[in-house]
Enzyme design. Structure first.
Site, mmCIF file in Angstrom:
data_model
loop_
_atom_site.group_PDB
_atom_site.id
_atom_site.type_symbol
_atom_site.label_atom_id
_atom_site.label_comp_id
_atom_site.label_asym_id
_atom_site.label_seq_id
_atom_site.Cartn_x
_atom_site.Cartn_y
_atom_site.Cartn_z
ATOM 1 N N ASN A 158 -5.122 -3.288 56.223
ATOM 2 C CA ASN A 158 -3.661 -3.294 56.102
ATOM 3 C C ASN A 158 -3.123 -4.654 55.649
ATOM 4 O O ASN A 158 -2.279 -4.727 54.755
ATOM 5 C CB ASN A 158 -3.014 -2.883 57.424
ATOM 6 C CG ASN A 158 -3.379 -1.459 57.812
ATOM 7 O OD1 ASN A 158 -3.951 -0.733 56.998
ATOM 8 N ND2 ASN A 158 -3.070 -1.060 59.038
ATOM 9 N N HIS A 175 33.306 0.467 21.863
ATOM 10 C CA HIS A 175 33.251 1.926 21.665
ATOM 11 C C HIS A 175 32.492 2.293 20.381
ATOM 12 O O HIS A 175 32.726 3.368 19.820
ATOM 13 C CB HIS A 175 34.655 2.544 21.602
ATOM 14 C CG HIS A 175 35.588 2.067 22.666
ATOM 15 N ND1 HIS A 175 35.762 2.739 23.851
ATOM 16 C CD2 HIS A 175 36.374 0.965 22.735
ATOM 17 C CE1 HIS A 175 36.638 2.084 24.603
ATOM 18 N NE2 HIS A 175 37.016 0.990 23.954
ATOM 19 N N SER A 224 6.615 8.975 7.632
ATOM 20 C CA SER A 224 6.579 10.372 8.025
ATOM 21 C C SER A 224 5.488 11.062 7.218
ATOM 22 O O SER A 224 5.262 10.724 6.060
ATOM 23 C CB SER A 224 7.935 11.015 7.731
ATOM 24 O OG SER A 224 7.776 12.405 7.533
ATOM 25 N N LYS A 238 10.851 8.077 4.515
ATOM 26 C CA LYS A 238 11.175 7.666 5.879
ATOM 27 C C LYS A 238 10.509 6.374 6.301
ATOM 28 O O LYS A 238 9.363 6.100 5.976
ATOM 29 C CB LYS A 238 10.734 8.759 6.852
ATOM 30 C CG LYS A 238 11.534 10.030 6.698
ATOM 31 C CD LYS A 238 12.766 10.019 7.541
ATOM 32 C CE LYS A 238 12.421 10.595 8.904
ATOM 33 N NZ LYS A 238 13.600 10.756 9.725
ATOM 34 N N ASN A 269 10.485 4.930 10.059
ATOM 35 C CA ASN A 269 11.011 5.223 11.385
ATOM 36 C C ASN A 269 10.836 4.035 12.340
ATOM 37 O O ASN A 269 9.796 3.384 12.336
ATOM 38 C CB ASN A 269 10.323 6.455 11.965
ATOM 39 C CG ASN A 269 10.642 7.707 11.167
ATOM 40 O OD1 ASN A 269 11.726 7.818 10.598
ATOM 41 N ND2 ASN A 269 9.698 8.628 11.099
ATOM 42 N N GLU A 300 12.275 3.021 19.466
ATOM 43 C CA GLU A 300 12.516 4.276 20.197
ATOM 44 C C GLU A 300 11.661 4.344 21.466
ATOM 45 O O GLU A 300 12.106 4.801 22.526
ATOM 46 C CB GLU A 300 12.194 5.479 19.303
ATOM 47 C CG GLU A 300 13.116 5.581 18.095
ATOM 48 C CD GLU A 300 12.558 6.553 17.064
ATOM 49 O OE1 GLU A 300 12.778 7.753 17.223
ATOM 50 O OE2 GLU A 300 11.893 6.111 16.108
ATOM 51 N N TYR A 310 2.057 0.187 59.115
ATOM 52 C CA TYR A 310 1.452 0.783 57.930
ATOM 53 C C TYR A 310 1.367 2.309 58.048
ATOM 54 O O TYR A 310 1.054 2.849 59.099
ATOM 55 C CB TYR A 310 0.038 0.207 57.728
ATOM 56 C CG TYR A 310 -0.693 0.823 56.541
ATOM 57 C CD1 TYR A 310 -0.519 0.328 55.259
ATOM 58 C CD2 TYR A 310 -1.540 1.928 56.715
ATOM 59 C CE1 TYR A 310 -1.166 0.900 54.177
ATOM 60 C CE2 TYR A 310 -2.193 2.504 55.640
ATOM 61 C CZ TYR A 310 -1.999 1.991 54.366
ATOM 62 O OH TYR A 310 -2.639 2.550 53.307
ATOM 63 N N LYS A 350 1.010 1.624 44.414
ATOM 64 C CA LYS A 350 0.361 0.893 43.316
ATOM 65 C C LYS A 350 0.535 1.526 41.949
ATOM 66 O O LYS A 350 0.867 0.831 40.979
ATOM 67 C CB LYS A 350 -1.128 0.711 43.621
ATOM 68 C CG LYS A 350 -1.336 -0.317 44.710
ATOM 69 C CD LYS A 350 -2.723 -0.273 45.289
ATOM 70 C CE LYS A 350 -2.686 -0.666 46.752
ATOM 71 N NZ LYS A 350 -2.029 0.351 47.633
HETATM 72 N N1 ARG Z 1 -6.213 1.906 50.112
HETATM 73 C C1 ARG Z 1 -5.267 1.573 51.143
HETATM 74 C C2 ARG Z 1 -3.898 1.321 50.507
HETATM 75 O O1 ARG Z 1 -3.838 1.097 49.343
HETATM 76 C C3 ARG Z 1 -5.701 0.340 51.857
HETATM 77 C C4 ARG Z 1 -5.176 0.246 53.242
HETATM 78 C C5 ARG Z 1 -5.803 1.300 54.089
HETATM 79 N N2 ARG Z 1 -5.420 1.152 55.454
HETATM 80 C C6 ARG Z 1 -5.618 2.123 56.321
HETATM 81 N N3 ARG Z 1 -5.213 1.915 57.532
HETATM 82 N N4 ARG Z 1 -6.178 3.257 55.988
HETATM 83 O O2 ARG Z 1 -2.884 1.345 51.157
#
Ligand code: ARG
Length: 464
Positions: free
Chosen positions: A116, A162, A283, A289, A291, A296, A323, A331
Site C-alpha cells: 500500500n 462569436h 484523401s 484535400k 486535412n 482534429e 486503501y 493507473k
Molecule cells: N496492485 C496494487 C495497486 O495498484 C498494489 C497495492 C495492493 N495492495 C493490497 N492491499 N492488495 O493498488
C-alpha cells in the site's frame, strides 16, 4: 510463484487453494503497472538502504538486495523479464525475481513496508516524472508560439467574438494569448508537484510500523521534501493524480481551442494559414484535400483526457479509509491521459513551428465586416465629446449607411458622414484603417505591436 497447492507464496500461509482464473484476470495489474518498474526499484533501493542504516536488516543482506534490484532493472530494460499474471503486480514481480536471484535475503526487503505504501510511493514518483516531462514539452510549445508571435507582431488579422469579425488585432497578439494559457497550465502543474512531493513510504499498510524506520532518510533519497504526516491518508490519497489530471484536462482544453482555430484557419473558406505537408494528410479519393488530422486528433484527445479525470474522480468518490483495491484503477486512466497530453503538446509545437501564415488574406479579412466601427465610435467620444452610448448609436447609423451603399466605412464620403452627424471632420479618416486601429490599442495587454513586442520580451525573459 504458486505453491504446490496453487496458493500464492506471498500470502499463501492462510490459503489452501489458488484463485479462480477470472479472479486472477480481474485482480492482476501487471499488464499496466509494469510501467512503474523504475520507480518501484528506486523506492525499494531507498527503503533497503534505510533498513540497513537503522540496523533493521544486516549490511550483507542489504548489499545483496541492492545488487539484485540493479540486476532486475537491467533485465527489465533489456526486455529479458518474465511476466506472470499470477504474480499480480509489479511489486510482486520484482520481489519474486529478487528471491530467485539472492535467495532468502530477498524476504527481508518487505520489512516495515506494505504494497500500500509502496504503490503510493511508486505512483507519486511516476506522476512527478510525468509532470516534469510535460513542463518541458510545454516550454517547447511556448517557445514555438513566441518565435511565431515575434515574426507576426505586426501582422494584421481580424479579431473575433462569436466568431464574427469584431476588431482588428495582430496575429502575434493572438498567438501570445496561448502563451499565457500554457503558462498558467505550467503553473498548475508546478503547484500540483509541490503538494505531491511528500514521501508515503513507511506508512506501511495503513497504521505505520513498529520498526524504528527513518522516513526522512527515504524522503531525501527519493527527492521528496518530507514524509507524509498521516499514514492513513498517505496510503489512500490519490489527490496528486487527480491534480495532475485536472491540470492536464485544462491544458487539453486550451490545446483543443488552438486546434480548432487551426482547423478553421486552414479551411478553404478562411485560408488564414496552411499546415505543412508534415502535419497534413491527403484523401484517398479527393486529390485536392489537405486535412488537418493532427489538429482534429488533438481536439478529440481532449475527450479522453477529461474522461480520465472523471474516471479517477469517480473511482475515489466515497472510498472509506484507508486503501481499497478500487485504487488500483487509478493507473490506466492516468497513464493514458499522460501519453495523450504529451503527444498533443508535441504535435501542436510541430504544427505551430511550420505553420504558413497567409498575410494578404489576413489583412483583407482584418478590414472586413466594419472592423473599425469601434474606432469610429471612440473618435466621436474623444473629438466631439459625445457620450459613448450616443457615439455607438451614431456609428451604428454610419455602418448601416455603408452597408446600404455596399462599401466599407472608410469609403463613405465626408458629406455622407456629416449627413448623419454634422460634427464629423476629415480627421476621422485617420482612425478608420486597420493599421491605425491596431496601433491605437496601446493599453497594457492590448494588441498594438509595441505592447505585443513587450509581452514577447517579458516571456522570453521568463523562459530564459
Ligand atoms: N496492485 C496494487 C495497486 O495498484 C498494489 C497495492 C495492493 N495492495 C493490497 N492491499 N492488495 O493498488
Amino acid at each position: 510463484m504458486a505453491d504446490d497447492n496453487g496458493s500464492n507464496k506471498l500470502w499463501g500461509g492462510r490459503f489452501a487453494g489458488g484463485p479462480a482464473a477470472i479472479m486472477e484476470r480481474i485482480n492482476a495489474s501487471i499488464g499496466f503497472d509494469r510501467k512503474l518498474y523504475a520507480q518501484d526499484i528506486a523506492a525499494s533501493k531507498a527503503h533497503c538502504a534505510m533498513l540497513v542504516a537503522t540496523d533493521i536488516i544486516g549490511a550483507e543482506d542489504g548489499k545483496a538486495i541492492l545488487a539484485g534490484l540493479d540486476q532486475i532493472k537491467g533485465e527489465i530494460e533489456a526486455g529479458d523479464f518474465t511476466i506472470n499474471p499470477a504474480l499480480e503486480d509489479i511489486h510482486m514481480h520484482v520481489e519474486s525475481r529478487l528471491a530467485q536471484i539472492i535467495g532468502d535475503a530477498a524476504g527481508r526487503l518487505h520489512t516495515a513496508r506494505s504494497r500500500n505504501d509502496q504503490v503510493a510511493t511508486d505512483f507519486r514518483l511516476w506522476v512527478r516524472d510525468t509532470i516534469d516531462d510535460l513542463d518541458g514539452a510545454l516550454i517547447d510549445l511556448q517557445q514555438a508560439l513566441l518565435a511565431r508571435a515575434e515574426e507576426h507582431a505586426e501582422t494584421l488579422m481580424p479579431g473575433f467574438t462569436h466568431l464574427q469579425v469584431a476588431q482588428p488585432v495582430t496575429f502575434g497578439h493572438h498567438l501570445m494569448a496561448y502563451v499565457e494559457m500554457f503558462g498558467r497550465d505550467r503553473g498548475r502543474l508546478a503547484d500540483a508537484r509541490t503538494r505531491l512531493n511528500e514521501n508515503p513510504l513507511g506508512s506501511a499498510a495503513l497504521a505505520g510500523t513498529s520498526f524504528p524506520i527513518d522516513r526522512h532518510m527515504t524522503a531525501r533519497a527519493l527527492g521528496f521534501d518530507r514524509p507524509t504526516a498521516n499514514s492513513l491518508d498517505a496510503v489512500s490519497d490519490r489527490d496528486f493524480a487527480l491534480e495532475f489530471l485536472s491540470a492536464a484536462s485544462i491544458c487539453a482544453v486550451h490545446l483543443s481551442r488552438l486546434a480548432e482555430e487551426l482547423v478553421i484557419w486552414s479551411s478553404a473558406q478562411f485560408r488564414f494559414a496552411s499546415l505543412s505537408d508534415s502535419f497534413s494528410t491527403g484523401s484517398s479519393i479527393m486529390p485536392q484535400k489537405r486535412n488537418p488530422d493532427a489538429a482534429e486528433l488533438i481536439r478529440a484527445k481532449t475527450g479522453r483526457i477529461v474522461g480520465s479525470l472523471n474516471t479517477l474522480l469517480i473511482v475515489m468518490k466515497g472510498l472509506p479509509l484507508a486503501y481499497s483495491k478500487d485504487m488500483q484503477e487509478d493507473k490506466e486512466p492516468t497513464f493514458d491521459a499522460a501519453e495523450a497530453i504529451g503527444l498533443c503538446v508535441a504535435a501542436m509545437a510541430g504544427m505551430i513551428g511550420d505553420l504558413k501564415v497567409n498575410k494578404p488574406v489576413l489583412l483583407q479579412a482584418a478590414g472586413a465586416g466594419f472592423a473599425t466601427a469601434t474606432d469610429l465610435a471612440d473618435w466621436l467620444v474623444q473629438n466631439l465629446d459625445m457620450p459613448f452610448r450616443r457615439a455607438h448609436h451614431v456609428t451604428g447609423a454610419l455602418v448601416k449607411l455603408a452597408e446600404d451603399e455596399g462599401c466599407d466605412l472608410p469609403d463613405l464620403s465626408l458629406a455622407q458622414m456629416q449627413a448623419v452627424e454634422a460634427g464629423i471632420t476629415d480627421a476621422v479618416f485617420g482612425v478608420l484603417t486597420v493599421e491605425r486601429s491596431v496601433a491605437s490599442r496601446r493599453s497594457y495587454g492590448g494588441t498594438s505591436p509595441e505592447r505585443v513586442r513587450e509581452a514577447i520580451a517579458a516571456w522570453k525573459e521568463r523562459l530564459a
